[in-house]
Enzyme design. Structure first.
Site, short mmCIF file in Angstrom:
data_model
loop_
_atom_site.label_atom_id
_atom_site.label_comp_id
_atom_site.label_asym_id
_atom_site.label_seq_id
_atom_site.Cartn_x
_atom_site.Cartn_y
_atom_site.Cartn_z
N ASP A 137 0.86 -1.18 0.00
CA ASP A 137 0.00 0.00 0.00
C ASP A 137 0.90 1.24 0.00
OD1 ASP A 137 -2.10 -1.70 0.11
OD2 ASP A 137 -2.84 -1.09 2.07
N ASP A 180 -15.18 -2.68 -1.85
CA ASP A 180 -14.82 -2.43 -0.45
C ASP A 180 -16.09 -2.16 0.32
OD1 ASP A 180 -12.20 -2.50 -1.46
OD2 ASP A 180 -12.22 -0.33 -1.83
#
Length: 244
Positions: free
Chosen positions: A8, A129
């Protein structure tokens, strides 16, 4: 069954967030390219990368870091975060990405996703998500009223290569994958599903080997790998030979 290590990116560094909160970022490696090579050396065969700044900004922000990652590893790389136009998709794929992950745009403009699947067969994944079973967008900052399975079913037959399903309530907190909702999604659609968010320990790896989990393409691991809660060699050995 593929175990995807995660990188990330925030401000050019390799970080992990807690519950998707940019203010709760832990820096794990200031050199994402070196981290990508380390994962390859550990035996991983794929890589999952997210441009966190890009997800919030709606455009690619950590492009230089992604370019460096692509040069550092031979493994196929999938990238998400702020990719919201056919031009962006084409640009990234031309640089050697294996797959582009579309998240917010899948909610805002599903026709663009379908057009991308036609233009770039096998190269488009959809990132779903969810918080409390509802789809979140804009880097998880906004909730929608859309149910996870409802969104996924919009892309049946469109040529989506995979759905990456993240339970935000479990992301970065090491509480284990939400197996119930993940497997329910995988059973509801014909698109391969990758589990993300919460993978915490070797127990989760063992859970991936059970017959009911074989409908998944794989799972993504972040913090548990960085914290040493998952042994790469042992995990990869456990998953060897399982279908993906």
């Amino acid at each position: 069954m593929i175990l995807f290590p995660a990188i990330d990116l925030k401000d050019g560094q390799c970080v992990r967030l807690k519950l998707g909160d940019m203010e709760q970022a832990t820096i794990y490696n200031p050199d994402p390219a070196a981290q990508a090579k380390a994962f390859e050396d550990q035996g991983f065969t794929h890589l999952h990368v997210v441009d966190l700044n890009g997800a919030f900004a709606g455009e690619s922000v950590n492009g230089a870091a992604v370019d460096a990652i692509l040069k550092a590893t031979k493994n196929p790389v999938q990238l998400g975060g702020g990719i919201r136009s056919l031009e962006h998709i084409e640009n990234w794929l031309s640089k050697g990405l294996a797959r582009v992950i579309l998240g917010t745009v899948a909610v805002r403009d599903p026709e663009l996703v379908k057009a991308a699947c036609k233009a770039f067969p096998g190269k488009i994944a959809v990132g779903i998500d969810a918080r409390g079973g509802k789809v979140a967008v804009e880097g998880w900052a906004e909730a929608s009223e859309l149910e996870v399975v409802e969104l996924a079913k919009r892309f049946e037959g469109a040529g989506v290569a995979a759905i990456i399903y993240t339970d935000i309530d479990r992301d970065g907190v090491l509480t284990g994958i939400n197996w119930d909702s993940t497997l329910a999604l995988a059973a509801a659609v014909n698109i391969p599903v990758i589990a993300s968010g919460g993978l915490a320990s070797m127990d989760d790896i063992a859970r991936m080997t059970r017959p009911d989990a074989q409908i998944l393409e794989g799972a993504i691991s972040g913090r548990a790998l960085y914290d040493g809660r998952i042994d790469p060699a042992e995990a990869l050995e456990m998953l060897k030979g399982l279908p993906s």
